[in-house]
Design an enzyme around this catalytic site. Sequence first.
Site, PDB file in Angstrom:
ATOM      1  N   CYS A 127       8.812   7.073 -23.162  1.00  0.00           N
ATOM      2  CA  CYS A 127       7.409   7.302 -22.762  1.00  0.00           C
ATOM      3  C   CYS A 127       7.300   8.270 -21.585  1.00  0.00           C
ATOM      4  O   CYS A 127       6.197   8.695 -21.231  1.00  0.00           O
ATOM      5  CB  CYS A 127       6.742   5.984 -22.427  1.00  0.00           C
ATOM      6  SG  CYS A 127       6.852   4.773 -23.757  1.00  0.00           S
ATOM      7  N   HIS A 257       0.917   7.117 -17.995  1.00  0.00           N
ATOM      8  CA  HIS A 257       1.256   6.718 -19.367  1.00  0.00           C
ATOM      9  C   HIS A 257       0.370   5.531 -19.746  1.00  0.00           C
ATOM     10  O   HIS A 257       0.205   4.588 -18.964  1.00  0.00           O
ATOM     11  CB  HIS A 257       2.740   6.338 -19.416  1.00  0.00           C
ATOM     12  CG  HIS A 257       3.120   5.616 -20.656  1.00  0.00           C
ATOM     13  ND1 HIS A 257       2.743   6.048 -21.910  1.00  0.00           N
ATOM     14  CD2 HIS A 257       3.837   4.470 -20.841  1.00  0.00           C
ATOM     15  CE1 HIS A 257       3.225   5.199 -22.808  1.00  0.00           C
ATOM     16  NE2 HIS A 257       3.878   4.243 -22.187  1.00  0.00           N
ATOM     17  N   ASN A 288      -0.739   2.383 -27.058  1.00  0.00           N
ATOM     18  CA  ASN A 288       0.351   3.039 -26.341  1.00  0.00           C
ATOM     19  C   ASN A 288       1.076   3.974 -27.313  1.00  0.00           C
ATOM     20  O   ASN A 288       1.844   3.533 -28.161  1.00  0.00           O
ATOM     21  CB  ASN A 288       1.289   1.949 -25.804  1.00  0.00           C
ATOM     22  CG  ASN A 288       2.510   2.497 -25.093  1.00  0.00           C
ATOM     23  OD1 ASN A 288       2.862   3.670 -25.246  1.00  0.00           O
ATOM     24  ND2 ASN A 288       3.179   1.651 -24.338  1.00  0.00           N
TER      25      ASN A 288
HETATM   26  O1  UT7 Z   1       5.456   1.962 -22.955  1.00  0.00           O
HETATM   27  C1  UT7 Z   1       6.617   1.415 -22.419  1.00  0.00           C
HETATM   28  C2  UT7 Z   1       6.315   0.575 -21.234  1.00  0.00           C
HETATM   29  N1  UT7 Z   1       5.771  -0.675 -21.667  1.00  0.00           N
HETATM   30  C3  UT7 Z   1       4.969  -1.366 -20.877  1.00  0.00           C
HETATM   31  O2  UT7 Z   1       4.628  -0.940 -19.814  1.00  0.00           O
HETATM   32  C4  UT7 Z   1       4.511  -2.714 -21.380  1.00  0.00           C
HETATM   33  C5  UT7 Z   1       4.484  -3.682 -20.217  1.00  0.00           C
HETATM   34  N2  UT7 Z   1       4.156  -5.056 -20.595  1.00  0.00           N
HETATM   35  C6  UT7 Z   1       2.941  -5.437 -21.037  1.00  0.00           C
HETATM   36  O3  UT7 Z   1       2.055  -4.636 -21.258  1.00  0.00           O
HETATM   37  C7  UT7 Z   1       2.692  -6.920 -21.146  1.00  0.00           C
HETATM   38  O4  UT7 Z   1       3.826  -7.610 -20.693  1.00  0.00           O
HETATM   39  C8  UT7 Z   1       2.334  -7.417 -22.587  1.00  0.00           C
HETATM   40  C9  UT7 Z   1       0.931  -6.935 -22.944  1.00  0.00           C
HETATM   41  C10 UT7 Z   1       3.331  -6.894 -23.585  1.00  0.00           C
HETATM   42  C11 UT7 Z   1       2.331  -8.937 -22.637  1.00  0.00           C
HETATM   43  O5  UT7 Z   1       1.416  -9.447 -21.684  1.00  0.00           O
HETATM   44  P1  UT7 Z   1       1.846 -10.548 -20.598  1.00  0.00           P
HETATM   45  O6  UT7 Z   1       0.646 -10.858 -19.842  1.00  0.00           O
HETATM   46  O7  UT7 Z   1       3.027  -9.989 -19.842  1.00  0.00           O
HETATM   47  O8  UT7 Z   1       2.283 -11.746 -21.511  1.00  0.00           O
HETATM   48  P2  UT7 Z   1       3.570 -12.686 -21.388  1.00  0.00           P
HETATM   49  O9  UT7 Z   1       4.650 -12.116 -22.231  1.00  0.00           O
HETATM   50  O10 UT7 Z   1       3.865 -12.976 -19.945  1.00  0.00           O
HETATM   51  O11 UT7 Z   1       3.041 -14.017 -22.024  1.00  0.00           O
HETATM   52  C12 UT7 Z   1       1.953 -14.773 -21.431  1.00  0.00           C
HETATM   53  C13 UT7 Z   1       1.573 -15.887 -22.377  1.00  0.00           C
HETATM   54  C14 UT7 Z   1       2.743 -16.743 -22.858  1.00  0.00           C
HETATM   55  O12 UT7 Z   1       2.241 -18.065 -23.063  1.00  0.00           O
HETATM   56  P3  UT7 Z   1       2.466 -19.216 -21.963  1.00  0.00           P
HETATM   57  O13 UT7 Z   1       3.964 -19.303 -21.784  1.00  0.00           O
HETATM   58  O14 UT7 Z   1       1.767 -18.736 -20.731  1.00  0.00           O
HETATM   59  O15 UT7 Z   1       1.832 -20.404 -22.585  1.00  0.00           O
HETATM   60  C15 UT7 Z   1       3.103 -16.164 -24.196  1.00  0.00           C
HETATM   61  O16 UT7 Z   1       3.699 -17.084 -25.056  1.00  0.00           O
HETATM   62  O17 UT7 Z   1       0.995 -15.350 -23.571  1.00  0.00           O
HETATM   63  C16 UT7 Z   1       1.747 -15.763 -24.720  1.00  0.00           C
HETATM   64  N3  UT7 Z   1       1.813 -14.618 -25.624  1.00  0.00           N
HETATM   65  C17 UT7 Z   1       0.892 -14.350 -26.552  1.00  0.00           C
HETATM   66  N4  UT7 Z   1      -0.212 -14.988 -26.916  1.00  0.00           N
HETATM   67  C18 UT7 Z   1      -0.957 -14.447 -27.897  1.00  0.00           C
HETATM   68  C19 UT7 Z   1       2.755 -13.632 -25.631  1.00  0.00           C
HETATM   69  N5  UT7 Z   1       2.459 -12.730 -26.576  1.00  0.00           N
HETATM   70  C20 UT7 Z   1       1.310 -13.159 -27.158  1.00  0.00           C
HETATM   71  C21 UT7 Z   1       0.507 -12.641 -28.179  1.00  0.00           C
HETATM   72  N6  UT7 Z   1      -0.627 -13.315 -28.513  1.00  0.00           N
HETATM   73  N7  UT7 Z   1       0.792 -11.481 -28.812  1.00  0.00           N
END
Ligand code: UT7
Length: 332
Positions: A127, A257, A288
């Site tokens: 990216c 980005h 993205n």
């Molecule tokens: O382009 C390259 C660079 N990439 C990036 O910069 C991406 C950076 N990361 C992100 O944008 C975020 O981490 C994501 C959007 C991918 C994920 O968001 P998050 O707020 O970091 O979610 P998380 O993985 O910390 O999960 C939070 C909660 C968890 O549940 P509990 O443990 O709090 O109950 C996950 O199980 O959300 C749950 N979860 C989901 N729920 C519904 C994780 N993925 C999903 C999903 N739908 N798709």
Amino acid sequence: MHSTETERTFPPAAGNRHAALLGIGTYRPRRIVTNEEICRTLDSSPDWILRRSGISTRPFAQSDETLVEMGATAAGKALAEAGMAPTDVDQILVATMSDPYGTDRLADEIGRRLGVAARGWQVSAACSGFTVGLTLAASLVGSGAARNCLVIGVERMSDIIDPHDRGTAFLFSDGAGAAVVGSAAEPGIGPVVWGTEPELADLITVLPEPEHDGHPYLRMKGSSVFRWAVTSLPGVVTAALERSGLTAADVQAFVPHQANLRIIESVADSVGFPEHVAVARDVVDQGNASAASIPLALDRMRTSGTLRGGGLALVVGFGAGLSYAATVIRMP
Ligand code: UT7
């Protein structure tokens, strides 16, 4: 008698020319995919996707919208804006992470499709690739190694996304953006601040998966990447401004980005851009698009009138590697 090494001379590489963006072009795929459609396959909800990423829709390329077609279409528009013919181009730099060949063949194929005879090269910086490509192009033009370069960011991320992966399926998208970099009366691409953090490389990988017949999929430890981005990038952005002799108030736009709206807003807040600096939010309906995300966002901002010709934009790419690259550019 053969002359010795010290007797042999050759001209210096440095041509001392200023480089700038002379034209920008983009391609957005036709098919728009909603969060509702993503959730037909993914164990998630449209509301969760919108809240955690800011994304409401994203385009996915169809079979005829190949990397070559999308890249060449965007590049053709950039050439038209620059008022240039394919024969004016001496180098093509293609930034991508979704090329199945993973070689320089894509750049050559795009060149052939455009009628550019020059050799093309692939930039492998995920990216960050478009910003890295701009910096390389500025060096080539500045040194006199090339009159004009095409820098193209092009992705079919939908080819390397597992639609059942809750951490990536809703995030990534497809598209292309290109810029012509050529010589100008004043500098149009500032000093770069770039680097990689190899010890964090495992946070984003694209590897063939035996359990999926060897198909390569992007896997990401999203929350760790998120934390790295919001803590590291403000310093990178501030250093890029300082190296250009500018402050956050001197640019017209901040174009990071387009990974996640929460990252974009957090980094913009931490750097402390004043209100008159427009912040790119293309991610909302583009998702993205990896190496294509910055030129796509730049083009959207100028179409909407938030970034005018001659205006300065701070661009920062970041992603797999983990890599980052930030610089100030002047819009054509
Ligand atoms: O382009 C390259 C660079 N990439 C990036 O910069 C991406 C950076 N990361 C992100 O944008 C975020 O981490 C994501 C959007 C991918 C994920 O968001 P998050 O707020 O970091 O979610 P998380 O993985 O910390 O999960 C939070 C909660 C968890 O549940 P509990 O443990 O709090 O109950 C996950 O199980 O959300 C749950 N979860 C989901 N729920 C519904 C994780 N993925 C999903 C999903 N739908 N798709």
